[in-house]
Design a protein around this motif. Structure first.
Motif, PDB file in Angstrom:
ATOM      1  N   ALA A   1       0.564  -1.305  -0.046  1.00  0.00           N
ATOM      2  CA  ALA A   1      -0.008  -0.059   0.084  1.00  0.00           C
ATOM      3  C   ALA A   1       0.808   1.094   0.000  1.00  0.00           C
ATOM      4  N   LEU A   2       1.974   0.931   0.588  1.00  0.00           N
ATOM      5  CA  LEU A   2       2.849   2.362   0.527  1.00  0.00           C
ATOM      6  C   LEU A   2       3.278   2.789  -0.953  1.00  0.00           C
ATOM      7  N   HIS A   3       3.502   1.658  -1.714  1.00  0.00           N
ATOM      8  CA  HIS A   3       3.715   1.805  -3.288  1.00  0.00           C
ATOM      9  C   HIS A   3       2.534   2.411  -3.826  1.00  0.00           C
ATOM     10  N   GLY A   4       1.474   1.788  -3.379  1.00  0.00           N
ATOM     11  CA  GLY A   4       0.133   2.396  -4.097  1.00  0.00           C
ATOM     12  C   GLY A   4      -0.252   3.708  -3.809  1.00  0.00           C
ATOM     13  N   ALA A   5       0.542   4.490  -2.661  1.00  0.00           N
ATOM     14  CA  ALA A   5      -0.158   5.654  -2.210  1.00  0.00           C
ATOM     15  C   ALA A   5       0.858   6.633  -3.215  1.00  0.00           C
ATOM     16  N   GLN A   6       1.832   6.102  -3.810  1.00  0.00           N
ATOM     17  CA  GLN A   6       2.650   6.920  -4.619  1.00  0.00           C
ATOM     18  C   GLN A   6       2.034   7.636  -6.163  1.00  0.00           C
ATOM     19  N   GLY A   7       0.952   6.663  -6.433  1.00  0.00           N
ATOM     20  CA  GLY A   7       0.250   6.847  -7.689  1.00  0.00           C
ATOM     21  C   GLY A   7      -0.245   8.041  -7.733  1.00  0.00           C
ATOM     22  N   PRO A   8      -1.222   8.875  -7.157  1.00  0.00           N
ATOM     23  CA  PRO A   8      -2.075   9.886  -7.428  1.00  0.00           C
ATOM     24  C   PRO A   8      -1.009  11.072  -7.115  1.00  0.00           C
ATOM     25  N   GLN A   9       0.248  10.960  -6.254  1.00  0.00           N
ATOM     26  CA  GLN A   9       1.168  12.062  -6.377  1.00  0.00           C
ATOM     27  C   GLN A   9       1.894  12.158  -7.457  1.00  0.00           C
ATOM     28  N   LEU A  10       2.177  11.203  -8.148  1.00  0.00           N
ATOM     29  CA  LEU A  10       3.205  11.106  -9.365  1.00  0.00           C
ATOM     30  C   LEU A  10       2.521  10.897 -10.549  1.00  0.00           C
ATOM     31  N   GLY A  11       1.366  10.285 -10.736  1.00  0.00           N
ATOM     32  CA  GLY A  11       0.554  10.435 -11.718  1.00  0.00           C
ATOM     33  C   GLY A  11       1.468   9.318 -12.885  1.00  0.00           C
ATOM     34  N   LEU A  12       2.072   8.237 -12.329  1.00  0.00           N
ATOM     35  CA  LEU A  12       2.813   7.363 -13.332  1.00  0.00           C
ATOM     36  C   LEU A  12       2.708   6.122 -12.745  1.00  0.00           C
ATOM     37  N   PRO A  13       2.887   5.024 -13.516  1.00  0.00           N
ATOM     38  CA  PRO A  13       3.119   3.778 -13.029  1.00  0.00           C
ATOM     39  C   PRO A  13       3.970   3.570 -12.120  1.00  0.00           C
ATOM     40  N   GLN A  14       4.044   2.394 -11.731  1.00  0.00           N
ATOM     41  CA  GLN A  14       4.830   2.353 -10.447  1.00  0.00           C
ATOM     42  C   GLN A  14       6.514   2.154 -10.827  1.00  0.00           C
ATOM     43  N   MET A  15       6.548   1.361 -11.822  1.00  0.00           N
ATOM     44  CA  MET A  15       8.173   0.789 -12.118  1.00  0.00           C
ATOM     45  C   MET A  15       9.010   2.013 -12.895  1.00  0.00           C
ATOM     46  N   ILE A  16       8.225   2.935 -13.526  1.00  0.00           N
ATOM     47  CA  ILE A  16       8.890   4.038 -14.116  1.00  0.00           C
ATOM     48  C   ILE A  16       9.652   4.878 -12.941  1.00  0.00           C
TER      49      ILE A  16
END
Length: 475
Positions: A80-95
């Motif tokens: 979930a800590l990874h998931g929380a990055q999504g809205p902030q960065l607007g990018l897929p995880q691995m990039i």
């Protein structure tokens, strides 16, 4: 004009973005969709099988359930800590790994992620093929091919259809599992299973490792499905939406697996689909259960196929210095990924359980160091201050290679080897620890601490604030 464009972007069914940044005008969705996606994705037969393994491999019911829950919480927090990055960065995880590894260096974990997608998809396709074969009255081989075709179609449609599937899977899965629990426990003195306890450290930690690895393995793509949320979405609320969905969904499925394995014994292991559907007897209820199994596997396999496109796109665009792939190229990679996983499913459908168990545990060796490095960097080193445009420039802030990130990752993998206990490989210190596999704990702690310490002694690449294409007028 802007309002019309925004409305159009929000109503289109076929996704047009790949790994490029999602501008504000195209952001949509809500936190409940994160809960339903991960709740529905975990209400599925493979999670049932993982839970059953805790008992099949020697654990009792009570401590297996406790161990699985502990693993869900620990692994779910990482995920979930990874998931929380999504809205902030607007990018897929691995990039975002380009920050820690460099634009070219990020290909190292990306290549391993692609292997993960194929492996998970292959295992799930075996079970989906069994369900579809029984539902349609066709051979498992034909059923696997039908399943693969549907996965390709849904993955091609993209983000919106995947979240819609999550909502449907949540409803259907909840109803199905309520029925299955009632059928399984009817007439059984299941309470005696809870009181019959024989705690061993090895069995308990195996249960913890099974569920923790299940959750951590979602880490490389969880932000793929939160990146369209509005940037104003709370990171803390995103965390809890993802965390609660994935933990509750997985624990429900794995609890059923534990009870089924304990009550059915040899009648469950190796005959998972037949046993579950047998609880519904025959006729319409059996058909509904076959459909539910297939739907659950369709949801998660589509997630895997979509994630593979994101990973391949990150590799290809990194090497070619591009921001995205064409729709034709994306579809070609979807077909390739699903084709390989389907071929593996056809080849290995008769030895699924043992191979999948070993594969799932061995994945931890490669993904716990990546998770540790990514999370430590994002939350404690850069503190969410990424230069998003620079992620697409090999000559920019993050460069082609980041020796620090790569070195720590390699150390993080190697330091686990003495503690690994899987069908693929067993470390030299495992016997001294009573057969307990603690590699995933080492793989989280050691590289996380090393990366944080190492970044104190290198020139900072961290911008003063988060830099997004929107702020530069490039969206």
């Amino acid at each position: 004009m802007d309002r019309t464009a925004s409305s159009s972007a929000r109503t289109v069914l076929v996704e047009r973005r790949s790994i490029d940044y999602i501008p504000a005008a195209e952001r949509h969705g809500n936190l409940f969709s994160q809960f339903t996606l991960w709740f529905g994705a975990n209400l599925q037969i493979t999670a049932v099988v993982v839970g059953a393994l805790a008992v099949v491999l020697g654990g009792d019911v009570f401590w297996s359930l406790v161990g699985l829950l502990v693993g869900q919480i620990l692994g779910g927090a990482v995920m979930a800590l990874h998931g929380a990055q999504g809205p902030q960065l607007g990018l897929p995880q691995m990039i975002s790994s380009r920050v820690q590894f460099g634009v070219y260096g990020a290909i190292i974990p990306l290549a391993l992620v692609c292997v993960m997608y194929v492996g998970f998809s292959a295992g799930g396709t075996v079970l989906a093929g069994q369900a579809i074969g029984e539902l349609l009255g066709v051979s498992n081989t034909l059923a696997i091919l039908i399943f693969a075709a549907i996965v390709i179609l849904l993955t091609g449609l993209g983000y919106r259809i995947i979240h819609a599937m999550g909502r449907v899977s949540s409803i259907v899965g909840t109803l199905a599992f309520l029925y299955l629990f009632a059928s399984l426990l009817n007439g059984h003195a299941w309470s005696t299973l809870i009181t019959n306890r024989h705690f061993t450290v090895a069995s308990f930690l195996l249960a913890v490792s099974l569920s923790a690895s299940w959750q951590i393995a979602y880490g490389p793509y969880v932000a793929d499905y939160s990146r369209y949320l509005p940037k104003s979405t709370s990171a803390l609320k995103t965390f809890f939406a993802v965390f609660s969905g994935t933990v509750i969904g997985a624990q429900v499925s794995m609890t059923f697996g534990v009870l089924a394995a304990a009550l059915a014994g040899d009648h469950f292991a190796g005959h998972e689909v037949a046993f579950i559907v047998g609880l519904g007897a025959t006729g319409g209820i059996a058909a509904i259960l076959y459909f539910t199994i297939a739907l659950g596997k369709l949801t998660i396999t589509t997630l895997n196929a979509y994630g593979s496109v994101m990973s391949v796109a990150t590799i290809v665009t990194g090497l070619g210095q591009r921001r995205e792939l064409s729709r034709g190229a994306r579809l070609a990679f979807v077909i390739l990924s699903v084709g390989v996983s389907s071929a593996l499913a056809l080849a290995g459908q008769h030895s699924f359980l043992k191979a999948f168990s070993s594969f799932l545990l061995f994945l931890l060796v490669f993904f716990t160091p990546w998770s540790a490095i990514n999370l430590v960097d994002y939350y404690w080193v850069t503190r969410e201050r990424y230069d998003v445009p620079a992620l697409f420039d090999a000559n920019g802030r993050y460069g082609r290679w980041n020796p620090v990130g790569i070195a720590v990752y390699v150390v993080g993998v190697l330091v686990q080897m003495p503690f690994v206990a899987t069908g693929f490989y067993t470390g030299r210190w495992v016997d001294a620890l009573g057969g307990v596999d603690i590699s995933w704990i080492v793989g989280i702690v050691v590289p996380g601490v090393l990366y944080y310490a190492a970044t104190r002694f290198v020139q900072s690449r961290v911008p003063d604030q988060l830099i997004l294409p929107d702020t530069l007028g490039d969206a």
